[in-house]
Each structure stands twice: as structure tokens, then as C-alpha cells.
Design a protein around this motif. Structure first.
Motif, PDB file in Angstrom:
ATOM      1  N   TYR A 442       0.845  -1.200   0.000  1.00 27.54           N
ATOM      2  CA  TYR A 442       0.000   0.000   0.000  1.00 27.54           C
ATOM      3  C   TYR A 442       0.881   1.251   0.000  1.00 27.54           C
ATOM      4  O   TYR A 442       2.022   1.232   0.460  1.00 27.54           O
ATOM      5  CB  TYR A 442      -0.903   0.040   1.236  1.00 27.54           C
ATOM      6  CG  TYR A 442      -1.920  -1.074   1.307  1.00 27.54           C
ATOM      7  CD1 TYR A 442      -3.209  -0.888   0.801  1.00 27.54           C
ATOM      8  CD2 TYR A 442      -1.592  -2.308   1.864  1.00 27.54           C
ATOM      9  CE1 TYR A 442      -4.152  -1.917   0.863  1.00 27.54           C
ATOM     10  CE2 TYR A 442      -2.531  -3.332   1.929  1.00 27.54           C
ATOM     11  CZ  TYR A 442      -3.808  -3.123   1.431  1.00 27.54           C
ATOM     12  OH  TYR A 442      -4.726  -4.152   1.487  1.00 27.54           O
ATOM     13  N   THR A 443       0.321   2.328  -0.531  1.00 31.40           N
ATOM     14  CA  THR A 443       0.989   3.617  -0.446  1.00 31.40           C
ATOM     15  C   THR A 443      -0.078   4.699  -0.424  1.00 31.40           C
ATOM     16  O   THR A 443      -1.286   4.415  -0.416  1.00 31.40           O
ATOM     17  CB  THR A 443       1.980   3.833  -1.602  1.00 31.40           C
ATOM     18  OG1 THR A 443       2.746   5.022  -1.352  1.00 31.40           O
ATOM     19  CG2 THR A 443       1.253   3.976  -2.942  1.00 31.40           C
ATOM     20  N   LYS A 444       0.362   5.951  -0.444  1.00 30.16           N
ATOM     21  CA  LYS A 444      -0.556   7.084  -0.487  1.00 30.16           C
ATOM     22  C   LYS A 444      -0.024   8.084  -1.497  1.00 30.16           C
ATOM     23  O   LYS A 444       1.146   8.465  -1.451  1.00 30.16           O
ATOM     24  CB  LYS A 444      -0.684   7.727   0.901  1.00 30.16           C
ATOM     25  CG  LYS A 444      -1.838   8.715   1.017  1.00 30.16           C
ATOM     26  CD  LYS A 444      -2.024   9.158   2.462  1.00 30.16           C
ATOM     27  CE  LYS A 444      -3.248  10.062   2.583  1.00 30.16           C
ATOM     28  NZ  LYS A 444      -3.489  10.497   3.979  1.00 30.16           N
ATOM     29  N   GLU A 447      -3.970  12.619  -1.445  1.00 30.94           N
ATOM     30  CA  GLU A 447      -4.865  12.225  -0.364  1.00 30.94           C
ATOM     31  C   GLU A 447      -5.451  10.834  -0.584  1.00 30.94           C
ATOM     32  O   GLU A 447      -6.275  10.370   0.199  1.00 30.94           O
ATOM     33  CB  GLU A 447      -6.010  13.248  -0.247  1.00 30.94           C
ATOM     34  CG  GLU A 447      -5.543  14.650   0.125  1.00 30.94           C
ATOM     35  CD  GLU A 447      -4.834  14.680   1.467  1.00 30.94           C
ATOM     36  OE1 GLU A 447      -5.332  14.042   2.423  1.00 30.94           O
ATOM     37  OE2 GLU A 447      -3.781  15.338   1.568  1.00 30.94           O
ATOM     38  N   GLU A 448      -5.031  10.172  -1.664  1.00 36.65           N
ATOM     39  CA  GLU A 448      -5.622   8.880  -2.014  1.00 36.65           C
ATOM     40  C   GLU A 448      -4.853   7.698  -1.441  1.00 36.65           C
ATOM     41  O   GLU A 448      -3.619   7.651  -1.531  1.00 36.65           O
ATOM     42  CB  GLU A 448      -5.705   8.725  -3.536  1.00 36.65           C
ATOM     43  CG  GLU A 448      -6.786   9.552  -4.187  1.00 36.65           C
ATOM     44  CD  GLU A 448      -7.009   9.126  -5.628  1.00 36.65           C
ATOM     45  OE1 GLU A 448      -8.107   8.648  -5.945  1.00 36.65           O
ATOM     46  OE2 GLU A 448      -6.071   9.273  -6.434  1.00 36.65           O
ATOM     47  N   GLU A 449      -5.600   6.759  -0.877  1.00 40.70           N
ATOM     48  CA  GLU A 449      -5.024   5.482  -0.458  1.00 40.70           C
ATOM     49  C   GLU A 449      -4.890   4.602  -1.695  1.00 40.70           C
ATOM     50  O   GLU A 449      -5.796   4.523  -2.519  1.00 40.70           O
ATOM     51  CB  GLU A 449      -5.912   4.812   0.579  1.00 40.70           C
ATOM     52  CG  GLU A 449      -5.971   5.537   1.914  1.00 40.70           C
ATOM     53  CD  GLU A 449      -4.645   5.508   2.666  1.00 40.70           C
ATOM     54  OE1 GLU A 449      -3.863   4.554   2.432  1.00 40.70           O
ATOM     55  OE2 GLU A 449      -4.405   6.421   3.468  1.00 40.70           O
ATOM     56  N   ILE A 450      -3.743   3.932  -1.811  1.00 35.94           N
ATOM     57  CA  ILE A 450      -3.430   3.154  -3.011  1.00 35.94           C
ATOM     58  C   ILE A 450      -3.014   1.734  -2.626  1.00 35.94           C
ATOM     59  O   ILE A 450      -2.222   1.547  -1.698  1.00 35.94           O
ATOM     60  CB  ILE A 450      -2.278   3.810  -3.810  1.00 35.94           C
ATOM     61  CG1 ILE A 450      -2.604   5.262  -4.172  1.00 35.94           C
ATOM     62  CG2 ILE A 450      -1.932   2.985  -5.044  1.00 35.94           C
ATOM     63  CD1 ILE A 450      -3.718   5.428  -5.185  1.00 35.94           C
ATOM     64  N   ILE A 451      -3.563   0.762  -3.351  1.00 38.18           N
ATOM     65  CA  ILE A 451      -3.063  -0.600  -3.226  1.00 38.18           C
ATOM     66  C   ILE A 451      -2.294  -0.917  -4.507  1.00 38.18           C
ATOM     67  O   ILE A 451      -2.711  -0.562  -5.609  1.00 38.18           O
ATOM     68  CB  ILE A 451      -4.199  -1.624  -3.008  1.00 38.18           C
ATOM     69  CG1 ILE A 451      -3.610  -3.024  -2.786  1.00 38.18           C
ATOM     70  CG2 ILE A 451      -5.211  -1.612  -4.154  1.00 38.18           C
ATOM     71  CD1 ILE A 451      -4.638  -4.051  -2.327  1.00 38.18           C
ATOM     72  N   SER A 464      -6.612   3.089  -6.794  1.00 42.71           N
ATOM     73  CA  SER A 464      -7.185   3.895  -5.705  1.00 42.71           C
ATOM     74  C   SER A 464      -8.171   3.070  -4.874  1.00 42.71           C
ATOM     75  O   SER A 464      -8.869   2.205  -5.398  1.00 42.71           O
ATOM     76  CB  SER A 464      -7.919   5.111  -6.270  1.00 42.71           C
ATOM     77  OG  SER A 464      -7.069   5.908  -7.041  1.00 42.71           O
ATOM     78  N   ILE A 465      -8.217   3.402  -3.594  1.00 45.23           N
ATOM     79  CA  ILE A 465      -9.189   2.797  -2.688  1.00 45.23           C
ATOM     80  C   ILE A 465     -10.069   3.918  -2.142  1.00 45.23           C
ATOM     81  O   ILE A 465      -9.563   4.873  -1.557  1.00 45.23           O
ATOM     82  CB  ILE A 465      -8.498   2.073  -1.512  1.00 45.23           C
ATOM     83  CG1 ILE A 465      -7.455   1.074  -2.026  1.00 45.23           C
ATOM     84  CG2 ILE A 465      -9.527   1.385  -0.619  1.00 45.23           C
ATOM     85  CD1 ILE A 465      -6.611   0.476  -0.916  1.00 45.23           C
ATOM     86  N   ASP A 466     -11.390   3.821  -2.349  1.00 45.68           N
ATOM     87  CA  ASP A 466     -12.254   4.898  -1.864  1.00 45.68           C
ATOM     88  C   ASP A 466     -12.529   4.742  -0.365  1.00 45.68           C
ATOM     89  O   ASP A 466     -12.057   3.788   0.277  1.00 45.68           O
ATOM     90  CB  ASP A 466     -13.552   4.988  -2.672  1.00 45.68           C
ATOM     91  CG  ASP A 466     -14.479   3.790  -2.472  1.00 45.68           C
ATOM     92  OD1 ASP A 466     -14.308   3.040  -1.502  1.00 45.68           O
ATOM     93  OD2 ASP A 466     -15.391   3.624  -3.309  1.00 45.68           O
ATOM     94  N   LYS A 467     -13.310   5.663   0.176  1.00 42.72           N
ATOM     95  CA  LYS A 467     -13.552   5.688   1.614  1.00 42.72           C
ATOM     96  C   LYS A 467     -14.323   4.468   2.097  1.00 42.72           C
ATOM     97  O   LYS A 467     -14.316   4.148   3.293  1.00 42.72           O
ATOM     98  CB  LYS A 467     -14.301   6.957   1.983  1.00 42.72           C
ATOM     99  CG  LYS A 467     -13.462   8.221   1.797  1.00 42.72           C
ATOM    100  CD  LYS A 467     -14.234   9.472   2.168  1.00 42.72           C
ATOM    101  CE  LYS A 467     -13.362  10.702   2.002  1.00 42.72           C
ATOM    102  NZ  LYS A 467     -14.101  11.951   2.330  1.00 42.72           N
TER     103      LYS A 467
END
Length: 513
Positions: A442-444, A447-451, A464-467
Motif C-alpha cells: 500500500y501507499t498514499k 490524499e488517495e489510499e493506493i493498493i 485507488s481505494i475509496d472511503k
């Protein structure tokens, strides 16, 4: 005598009132067909909402909101609704320097590095050649490097501007026009240095207050908490309107963090079509106004094409300059997550148009601006809405024909996934921290969380991973390519950014984990 004076006074009032009614009727006639066109734009472009204001001389002759600032709750757009105006902010920032020049604190021919000690370029030749005017006209030879500030954001302006020294030029100084947001950050910082106040304070005191732009601000929290603020939206492939998050520009503010309404922006336009004055008071020096709306650099050839009467693409100081169907036009667009804008004026015609929308990367500001200009300039109206619809349909058709990159089958990473974790740095961008948890990487980014999904070999696809924890199904254009050093340990990540032919390399930071 008293009766005569009273009669004369009442007659003057009647004549004045009649003139106002006649003027209003003429304006209504001019816009009688506009409302239906703009309503069609709202529907055909699948947008949440937009607002528009038209200025003629010192008067606002048309202003109206269309659609919703909040789709879910059906809250309508008004002429006071706040939108992010993005890069339409640049003319404000450049104007601060025009005011400092009037005060004798600097000239546009001063070396940029002398005006801002924190600013250094890739080599001494650039340090010695680049002047303030080069920053203002985007002619430093530096390409955009936008992902540097967009994905690796910080509120620390010194930190962001320090990255410039590592940015390799794509052309010699003044050889080719390249849009570069960092150069407008530098201008904002120069204004801070010579005024002793923040860029935000300068914008408010020098421009917002004297122009009675009471709704406008430069702060994301103030914007979000406003009772009449537009929410940001994008349009998905099936034309569904989807709400997205606000983007906090933070330290890059001087390049595009103003939030405003069309009513406020109408006052800004009045300054530019009235030689720098507002309500009889000078806001900006007339000589600066003339210079800013004059060509300082050729952007591109931009020869006549489908529309033979539209051509020319030059840049002034915070403004783009063109020829629109026989009329000199000065304008600047703006785009930031969920918002698009266009601020335009025709100096010779004393006409200004501002369009603000809460749609991501939208053509609507152009469609609306051109549609209104055609009618106000007594030109045969073009079907701008239809053209954009047709172009979008063609683009969608081509997208269906495009094939995704297919992974090489039966490959796997060369190392256990935990070996890819760590901090990786590029001096002209920033740091990427890769974390290993739950058997995945994972990374960022921003402001987006990323797998990081394994693609093939040591190449990973960032999704991208949403909320709600939902992973984006679209293949990314920014593949992460991990590489090893001579000892076989994971040492670098290569990422294609800004359409470069070569990937940007991030080296492992041995001092961080």
C-alpha cells in the motif's frame, strides 16, 4: 417656479427610469435565447451545476445559476455560490507584482533568484538568465512537473520551491512556452517577501477588499464550511454524476487556491475592461493592465483550423491571449478536483464573461463563454454544445477500441512483498512510502489510499481505494516499476509521470523504513 422644478425633477426621473427599462429590455433580448442554450448545456454535458456572469463596461448585464451546487440535497447554484477557480487565480497573483513594481520595490527584469533567495534552478546559466517576467509568462524552459506538487503536497512553501533546483529544463530559457505552476508559487512568495505579509493576506487586502469581493477566499476550510459552497463532482463513463473530495492546494496556493462566486468575479472583470479602475478608484496601474493583456510569449502556432476565424495562442502575464472571430480575447481557465472555470474579457468590446462550474475538467466554461460571446458580439452563433457532444462521443468510441496493457502470464515478483516496503525519494518530487500489510503493498498519493496490484515481474499497478474500501477497477497509467541494486536488493521505483518518455526514479531512503 416650484411647480416647474418639481415637474422637471419628475420628468428627469421618468426619463432615467425609461432609459433603465429600455436598457434592461435590450439586455433581456440579448439573453432571451441564452437561457435555453445554457439549460441544454446543463443537460447534455451531464453536469451538476454552473454559474455565469456577464459584464459590459461597468455593469453586470446578466448573471444566473444553473443546476445544483449539491446534487444529493437538490440545493441550487446561485450567483453567490462559491466555486474553486483554480488557475484563474494566476492573474491575481501576477497583479500583486504589478502593484509592487508601482511601489518601486522590484522590476520585472530583476533576476528571479535575487528576488527570492529560496529559489534556485537546475544550473547557474538558468539562475543568471531567468528574470521575473520569465516566471510570469511561463518561459523558463521548465515543463509542468505538476505531479510533484499534486501528489506530494505540503503547506510548506519553502519545501515545495526547493524542488525546482532539481527540475531539468526541457528547453532553453525563452525558447519554448511551458506552463509551470511552480513559477506562480514563486511569484506569490516574492510578494510575501517584499510585503511582509502572506500571499493570502495580500490577495485579501490588495484585491478582495477594494473590489468588494466579500464572498471570495483562499482557504479550503472556509470554502467547505460556507453555507453556499458548491460540492465537487466528476462524471463517470456512464454519465453518472459522482461527488468527489475537495483538494487542498496548501502551499501551492498562489498558483490556484482562490474560491469565488460569479458576482464577485464580475467585479474583477470590471477592473480589466476599465483600465484598472473599479468605481472610479484605481485598483491596478493602467500600464500594468496593458502589459498583462499583451503578448509576452508565443504558446503555440495555433493556426486557423475548423473555425477559420479563431486562432492565435499567446501568453501575457497571468492571461492567455487569442483572436476570437475577429475580436481580441484575453482569458484564463482553471481546473482543480471537481471544479472548472473560465474568466474571459474582450478589451476592445468592454465585455467580460465568467463561468464557474462544479464539474471536473469540464468543457462547460468554454461552451458557455463562447455561446454568450457570439450573441453579445452580434456574431452568427456556433453550436459549441453540439461540437463538444460530438467530440465526446468520438472519444468514447475510440476508448472502446483501445486495448489495455496485458500482463505477461505466469510471472511473479522477484522478492517477497515485504522487501518492497520502505521510503523512496526523488528530490524534485518528494517521498513515497510503501507499506506491507495484510499480504499486500500500500501507499498514499496525494490524499488517495493506493493498493499496488501485481501486474507482472516487478511491475505493480497502483489502484485507488475509496472511503468505503472499494478498489478502482481501471488500469492505471502510472505503473510502479521496482528495480534492484547490484546486491539484488530493491533499490528504486520508476514511475512514468507528466508524459515523460523516461520514468521518474525514486531511490530507497536508507535512513527511513
Amino acid at each position: 417656479m416650484k411647480l416647474s422644478l418639481a415637474y422637471l425633477f419628475s420628468l428627469l426621473i421618468s426619463v432615467s427610469g425609461l432609459a433603465q427599462i429600455q436598457k434592461a429590455n435590450r439586455n433581456n433580448d440579448s439573453f432571451s435565447s441564452v437561457d435555453s442554450v445554457l439549460t441544454s448545456v446543463l443537460k447534455d454535458q451531464h453536469i451538476a451545476g454552473f454559474a455565469v456572469a456577464v459584464v459590459k463596461g461597468n455593469d453586470v448585464i446578466y448573471s444566473k445559476g444553473f443546476g445544483y451546487r449539491d446534487v444529493e440535497n437538490k440545493k441550487p447554484v446561485t450567483t453567490n455560490t462559491l466555486f474553486a477557480i483554480g488557475s484563474s487565480s494566476k492573474a491575481f497573483t501576477a497583479s500583486l507584482l504589478g502593484l509592487l513594481r508601482k511601489e518601486g520595490k522590484l522590476t520585472f527584469e530583476d533576476k528571479a533568484v535575487d528576488l527570492l533567495p529560496q529559489l534556485r534552478f537546475y544550473n547557474n546559466e538558468m539562475n543568471n538568465q531567468i528574470i521575473l517576467r520569465d516566471l510570469m509568462a511561463h518561459r523558463t524552459g521548465l515543463s509542468r512537473y505538476d505531479l510533484s506538487w499534486y501528489l506530494f503536497n505540503t503547506k510548506n512553501r519553502d519545501s515545495i520551491i526547493s524542488r525546482v533546483r532539481y527540475m531539468q529544463p526541457s528547453a532553453a530559457v525563452r525558447e519554448k512556452w511551458f506552463y509551470n505552476n511552480f513559477m506562480y508559487l514563486a511569484q506569490g512568495m516574492i510578494a510575501e517577501r517584499f510585503s511582509g505579509k502572506t500571499w493570502e493576506e495580500n490577495i485579501k487586502e490588495k484585491l478582495f477588499i477594494p473590489l468588494e469581493m466579500t464572498r471570495s477566499n483562499t482557504d479550503i476550510k472556509t470554502f467547505q464550511n460556507d453555507s453556499d459552497a458548491a460540492l465537487p463532482y466528476t462524471v463517470e463513463k456512464d454519465n453518472t454524476i459522482k461527488k468527489i473530495d475537495y483538494y487542498n492546494i496548501n502551499g501551492m496556493g498562489p498558483a490556484g487556491s482562490i474560491n469565488s462566486s460569479v458576482n464577485d468575479m464580475a467585479n474583477w472583470l470590471k477592473v480589466w475592461i476599465n483600465d484598472g479602475s473599479f468605481k472610479g478608484k484605481e485598483i491596478l496601474p493602467k500600464n500594468y493592465i496593458t502589459e498583462a493583456m499583451s503578448s509576452q510569449m508565443v504558446m503555440s502556432a495555433d493556426l486557423p483550423d475548423k473555425h477559420s476565424d479563431i486562432f492565435l495562442a499567446n501568453y501575457g502575464l497571468g492571461w492567455m491571449i487569442g483572436s476570437y472571430r475577429g475580436h481580441y480575447v484575453v482569458e484564463h481557465g482553471g481546473n482543480i478536483n471537481g471544479f472548472s472555470a473560465n474568466v474571459a474579457f474582450f478589451p476592445s468590446d468592454k465585455l467580460g464573461i465568467v463561468v464557474l462550474t462544479n464539474q471536473n475538467v469540464s468543457k462547460v466554461p468554454m461552451i458557455v463563454c463562447n455561446s454568450i460571446a457570439d450573441r453579445m458580439l452580434n456574431l452568427k452563433p456556433e453550436d459549441w454544445n453540439g461540437e463538444v457532444k460530438a467530440a465526446a462521443a468520438e472519444k468514447a468510441l475510440q476508448a472502446k477500441k483501445e486495448t489495455k496493457k496485458m500482463p505477461v502470464p505466469n510471472t511473479k515478483p522477484s522478492h517477497p512483498l515485504k522487501d518492497y516496503a520502505g521510503s523512496f525519494t526523488n528530490p524534485s518530487y518528494g517521498s513515497i512510502k510503501i507499506a506491507f500489510r495484510d499480504k499486500s503493498l500500500y501507499t498514499k498519493l496525494g490524499e488517495e489510499e493506493i493498493i499496488l496490484k501485481h501486474f507482472h515481474f516487478d511491475i505493480f499497478d497502483p489502484r485507488s481505494i475509496d472511503k468505503n474500501g472499494k478498489v478502482d477497477t481501471e488500469q492505471s497509467t502510472m505503473m510502479f516499476n521496482f528495480a534492484t541494486d547490484v546486491d539484488g536488493k530493491i533499490q528504486t521505483i520508476g514511475i512514468f509521470m507528466n508524459d515523460y518518455e523516461k520514468p521518474v526514479l525514486f531511490d530507497r531512503d536508507v535512513n527511513k523504513k
